[in-house]
Scaffold this active site. Structure first.
Site, PDB file in Angstrom:
ATOM      1  N   ARG A   1       8.925  49.698 -18.243  1.00 56.53           N
ATOM      2  CA  ARG A   1       9.587  50.940 -18.080  1.00 56.53           C
ATOM      3  C   ARG A   1       9.750  51.975 -17.192  1.00 56.53           C
ATOM      4  O   ARG A   1       9.150  51.745 -16.362  1.00 56.53           O
ATOM      5  CB  ARG A   1       8.789  51.628 -19.869  1.00 56.53           C
ATOM      6  CG  ARG A   1       9.314  50.314 -20.948  1.00 56.53           C
ATOM      7  CD  ARG A   1       8.203  51.185 -21.620  1.00 56.53           C
ATOM      8  NE  ARG A   1       6.873  50.380 -22.026  1.00 56.53           N
ATOM      9  CZ  ARG A   1       5.582  50.787 -22.800  1.00 56.53           C
ATOM     10  NH1 ARG A   1       6.136  51.288 -23.727  1.00 56.53           N
ATOM     11  NH2 ARG A   1       4.524  50.244 -22.394  1.00 56.53           N
TER      12      ARG A   1
ATOM     13  N   TYR B   1       2.537  48.730 -49.248  1.00 52.93           N
ATOM     14  CA  TYR B   1       0.800  49.034 -50.272  1.00 52.93           C
ATOM     15  C   TYR B   1       0.113  50.362 -50.384  1.00 52.93           C
ATOM     16  O   TYR B   1      -0.328  50.404 -51.171  1.00 52.93           O
ATOM     17  CB  TYR B   1       0.303  48.108 -48.234  1.00 52.93           C
ATOM     18  CG  TYR B   1       0.438  47.132 -48.147  1.00 52.93           C
ATOM     19  CD1 TYR B   1       1.141  46.053 -48.434  1.00 52.93           C
ATOM     20  CD2 TYR B   1      -1.121  46.600 -48.764  1.00 52.93           C
ATOM     21  CE1 TYR B   1       1.401  44.467 -47.784  1.00 52.93           C
ATOM     22  CE2 TYR B   1      -1.394  45.153 -48.730  1.00 52.93           C
ATOM     23  CZ  TYR B   1      -0.174  44.143 -48.803  1.00 52.93           C
ATOM     24  OH  TYR B   1      -0.448  42.686 -48.590  1.00 52.93           O
TER      25      TYR B   1
ATOM     26  N   TYR C   1      12.619  44.680 -31.437  1.00 51.85           N
ATOM     27  CA  TYR C   1      10.799  45.892 -32.066  1.00 51.85           C
ATOM     28  C   TYR C   1      11.362  46.783 -33.269  1.00 51.85           C
ATOM     29  O   TYR C   1      10.694  46.999 -33.934  1.00 51.85           O
ATOM     30  CB  TYR C   1      11.184  46.359 -30.532  1.00 51.85           C
ATOM     31  CG  TYR C   1      10.261  47.367 -30.261  1.00 51.85           C
ATOM     32  CD1 TYR C   1       8.880  47.133 -30.053  1.00 51.85           C
ATOM     33  CD2 TYR C   1      10.091  48.379 -29.987  1.00 51.85           C
ATOM     34  CE1 TYR C   1       7.966  47.843 -30.063  1.00 51.85           C
ATOM     35  CE2 TYR C   1       9.115  49.531 -30.071  1.00 51.85           C
ATOM     36  CZ  TYR C   1       8.209  48.963 -29.517  1.00 51.85           C
ATOM     37  OH  TYR C   1       7.163  50.032 -30.169  1.00 51.85           O
TER      38      TYR C   1
HETATM   39  N1  UDP Z   1      15.133  52.781 -17.206  1.00 51.89           N
HETATM   40  C1  UDP Z   1      15.184  52.689 -15.411  1.00 51.89           C
HETATM   41  N2  UDP Z   1      14.874  52.229 -14.122  1.00 51.89           N
HETATM   42  C2  UDP Z   1      13.709  51.266 -15.035  1.00 51.89           C
HETATM   43  C3  UDP Z   1      13.502  51.211 -15.929  1.00 51.89           C
HETATM   44  C4  UDP Z   1      14.239  52.480 -16.976  1.00 51.89           C
HETATM   45  O1  UDP Z   1      16.842  53.610 -15.810  1.00 51.89           O
HETATM   46  O2  UDP Z   1      13.649  51.336 -14.011  1.00 51.89           O
HETATM   47  C5  UDP Z   1      15.410  53.717 -18.200  1.00 51.89           C
HETATM   48  C6  UDP Z   1      16.159  52.905 -19.245  1.00 51.89           C
HETATM   49  O3  UDP Z   1      17.794  52.261 -18.960  1.00 51.89           O
HETATM   50  C7  UDP Z   1      15.745  53.483 -20.665  1.00 51.89           C
HETATM   51  C8  UDP Z   1      15.214  54.577 -19.863  1.00 51.89           C
HETATM   52  O4  UDP Z   1      14.745  54.554 -18.096  1.00 51.89           O
HETATM   53  O5  UDP Z   1      17.183  54.775 -20.525  1.00 51.89           O
HETATM   54  C9  UDP Z   1      14.143  54.417 -20.289  1.00 51.89           C
HETATM   55  O6  UDP Z   1      13.595  53.696 -20.830  1.00 51.89           O
HETATM   56  P1  UDP Z   1      12.247  52.861 -20.706  1.00 51.89           P
HETATM   57  O7  UDP Z   1      12.674  51.245 -20.771  1.00 51.89           O
HETATM   58  O8  UDP Z   1      10.479  53.898 -20.077  1.00 51.89           O
HETATM   59  O9  UDP Z   1      11.777  52.850 -22.091  1.00 51.89           O
HETATM   60  P2  UDP Z   1      12.788  53.044 -23.494  1.00 51.89           P
HETATM   61  O10 UDP Z   1      12.725  54.654 -23.911  1.00 51.89           O
HETATM   62  O11 UDP Z   1      14.550  52.921 -23.541  1.00 51.89           O
HETATM   63  O12 UDP Z   1      12.007  52.559 -24.693  1.00 51.89           O
END
Ligand code: UDP
Length: 317
Positions: free
Chosen positions: A186, A159, A145
């Site tokens: 997330r 571009y 990503y």
């Molecule tokens: N996270 C968590 N529990 C969950 C999902 C995510 O503690 O069930 C944590 C993840 O490890 C990260 C933060 O929450 O530190 C935000 O994660 P997210 O997947 O929302 O997006 P990111 O900011 O990492 O892209």
């Protein structure tokens, strides 16, 4: 104006559609529904100003008629998808950005790229200003990503420089609100779904990692301002209120009135330890800043999740 929104069936894309149609523009959505959901666009089904094209933007693109703006929002964006959809993420960031830029050039349309705070990786500078170049592991799980979006930014600038395409780059920080997928993976959708079900709330690591969470209506407002500005360099769009994941989980448990407990699970690979936007540039050049306080935004989001069963849930009743 007539705009193309790639990924318009997704969480942020569909909120952009609402806004543009409300303002009286004509909107074409292109989405392959890999992570987007057609239900997000249900309200516009019979609107003559709205058109949906079920298509993968990594292929050759053809859109009939004029386009004034192209907003490239297509991409899976949840870390939970990074392993499963790694190749698709790289393709939509690289090939999809190339194709949509080519279309912008052909149509003489202004182009806005949905980039991300992930271009900063696991940042060594805090808060992150647009000048910070990031700390990304290209071969780690998140690399698909991060590198796709870094490539997309480079491609947009190329571009702009070589073909004079009028480009904008939004670096979007964690955004939340209605229409996030229940199974998105997330933090916010996970915490809310778990808390509403009375299940343990899964906090990864020690929960001390931070994020700053921006409500979707604020982001849409920032995107619109950027689109109408003359700023071609990247602009951070996020809410500069930082909180730890443990505090976020406890807030959500409190807001849902749940008796869920925290379950601490291992931290995923390369998970950024901190994240906080410096939004000076957006404030100065766009006159933008977030207005929705995280407590209020979370309340609205919890309410939406409470009232919206996950797809398929009706069949299980
Ligand atoms: N996270 C968590 N529990 C969950 C999902 C995510 O503690 O069930 C944590 C993840 O490890 C990260 C933060 O929450 O530190 C935000 O994660 P997210 O997947 O929302 O997006 P990111 O900011 O990492 O892209």
């Amino acid at each position: 104006m007539r705009m193309l929104i790639t990924g318009g069936a997704g969480f942020i894309g569909s909120h952009l559609c609402d806004r543009f149609l409300e303002e009286g523009h004509r909107v074409v959505v292109m989405d392959n529904l890999l992570t987007g959901r057609i239900e997000n666009l249900q309200a516009h089904r019979n609107n003559p100003d709205f058109e949906f094209i079920h298509y993968d933007v990594t292929g050759y693109l053809h859109v009939d008629g004029p386009l004034d703006f192209i907003l490239h929002f297509a991409s899976p964006a949840s870390p939970a998808d990074f392993e499963r959809l790694g190749i698709q993420i790289l393709k939509v960031g690289a090939l999809g950005t190339h194709k949509t830029l080519g279309l912008a050039r052909a149509k003489g349309a202004r182009f806005l790229l949905a980039s991300t705070s992930e271009v900063y990786g696991d940042p060594l500078v805090h808060p992150q200003g647009e000048d910070y170049r990031g700390n990304v592991n290209p071969v780690g799980l998140r690399g698909v990503y991060d590198e796709a979006k870094r490539f997309a930014e480079s491609m947009a600038m190329a571009y702009n420089r070589s073909h004079g395409v009028d480009t904008r780059i939004a670096r979007i920080f964690n955004t939340y609100g209605p229409r996030m997928r229940h199974d998105d993976g997330r933090a916010i959708p996970n915490f809310i779904t778990q808390a509403l079900a009375g299940d343990d709330v899964t906090v990864y690591g020690d929960g001390r990692q931070t994020r700053s969470i921006g409500y979707v209506s604020d982001l849409v407002d920032g995107i619109c301002r950027l689109m109408h500005s003359d700023v071609t360099t990247p602009v951070n769009l996020g809410n500069p209120s930082e909180l730890t994941m443990e505090i976020l989980a406890r807030k959500i448990i409190h807001l849902t009135g749940s008796r869920s407990r925290l379950d601490f699970l291992p931290l995923p690979e390369d998970d950024p330890k901190v994240r906080l936007p410096d939004i000076t540039k957006a404030r100065d050049l766009l006159g933008w800043e977030p207005r929705v306080d995280p407590d209020e935004g979370l309340r609205r989001t919890v309410e939406w999740f409470r009232q919206t069963p996950p797809p398929g849930a009706e069949d299980d009743r």
